[in-house]
Design a protein around this motif. Structure first.
Motif, PDB file in Angstrom:
ATOM      1  N   ALA A  36     -23.608  -3.386 -31.792  1.00 22.01           N
ATOM      2  CA  ALA A  36     -23.583  -2.004 -31.330  1.00 22.01           C
ATOM      3  C   ALA A  36     -23.145  -1.955 -29.868  1.00 22.01           C
ATOM      4  O   ALA A  36     -23.368  -2.897 -29.127  1.00 22.01           O
ATOM      5  N   ALA A  42     -22.577   3.597 -33.986  1.00 18.24           N
ATOM      6  CA  ALA A  42     -22.758   2.787 -35.189  1.00 18.24           C
ATOM      7  C   ALA A  42     -21.555   1.866 -35.383  1.00 18.24           C
ATOM      8  O   ALA A  42     -20.419   2.257 -35.137  1.00 18.24           O
ATOM      9  N   ASP A  73     -26.525   2.239 -38.888  1.00 17.21           N
ATOM     10  CA  ASP A  73     -26.815   0.818 -38.667  1.00 17.21           C
ATOM     11  C   ASP A  73     -28.253   0.415 -38.987  1.00 17.21           C
ATOM     12  O   ASP A  73     -28.630  -0.732 -38.802  1.00 17.21           O
ATOM     13  N   LEU A  74     -29.067   1.351 -39.462  1.00 15.40           N
ATOM     14  CA  LEU A  74     -30.440   1.028 -39.830  1.00 15.40           C
ATOM     15  C   LEU A  74     -30.547   0.820 -41.330  1.00 15.40           C
ATOM     16  O   LEU A  74     -29.920   1.543 -42.114  1.00 15.40           O
ATOM     17  N   LYS A 107     -35.084  -1.292 -39.653  1.00 15.57           N
ATOM     18  CA  LYS A 107     -34.564  -2.185 -38.616  1.00 15.57           C
ATOM     19  C   LYS A 107     -33.038  -2.080 -38.535  1.00 15.57           C
ATOM     20  O   LYS A 107     -32.355  -1.800 -39.518  1.00 15.57           O
ATOM     21  N   ASP A 108     -32.510  -2.341 -37.340  1.00 15.03           N
ATOM     22  CA  ASP A 108     -31.066  -2.422 -37.130  1.00 15.03           C
ATOM     23  C   ASP A 108     -30.553  -3.660 -37.858  1.00 15.03           C
ATOM     24  O   ASP A 108     -31.119  -4.749 -37.713  1.00 15.03           O
ATOM     25  N   GLN A 111     -30.164  -6.875 -36.053  1.00 16.12           N
ATOM     26  CA  GLN A 111     -31.373  -7.529 -35.571  1.00 16.12           C
ATOM     27  C   GLN A 111     -32.061  -8.348 -36.668  1.00 16.12           C
ATOM     28  O   GLN A 111     -33.074  -8.977 -36.410  1.00 16.12           O
TER      29      GLN A 111
END
Length: 140
Positions: A36, A42, A73-74, A107-108, A111
């Motif tokens: 990101a 996104a 992106d989640l 969560k992203d 990650q």
């Protein structure tokens, strides 16, 4: 005032490490490859993506299928299915499937790197492999 060469070695090393940590922290503020941007844009297309991943057990190679839904992106949903070849694999896959949602939803995606879920560690290898494929497919 002491010259840097006059300082004890641990102080010089500590100062150098502090400087490196600051540079690394600042580097995270720029757009990275597949990550990101600092503006929060996104980097993945919203949607549901599926991929399979394999992992090695002491007895066999196992496969799981991962389906992830992304929004900004989640991860908003995750489903994992397996086709275990051994009774032990069935047990560990079931434990993994029962606990994975708590670990990744909300969560992203950048990650995520799962290492152990509900006592299952080998299944995570297949999940991370599938996750890499999903990220490639979903990339803008």
């Amino acid at each position: 005032m002491l010259r840097p060469s006059a300082l004890p070695k641990p102080v010089r090393i500590g100062s150098a490490l502090t400087g490196v940590a600051g540079i690394v922290a600042l580097a995270g503020c720029t757009a990275g490859a597949g990550g990101a941007t600092s503006a929060g844009a996104a980097t993945y297309k919203d949607g549901t993506y599926s991929a399979s991943g394999t992992y090695q057990t002491p007895e066999t190679t196992e496969t799981i299928t991962v389906s992830i839904t992304l929004k900004n992106d989640l991860v908003t949903n995750v489903q994992v299915t397996g086709e275990p070849r051994r009774p032990e694999s069935q047990q560990y896959q079931s434990q993994f499937i029962g606990g994975i949602s708590d670990v990744v939803v909300g969560k992203d995606i950048d990650q995520l790197s799962v290492s152990r879920v509900a006592g299952s560690s080998l299944t995570s290898n297949g999940f991370n492999q599938a996750l890499d494929q999903i990220k490639s497919e979903a990339a803008k």
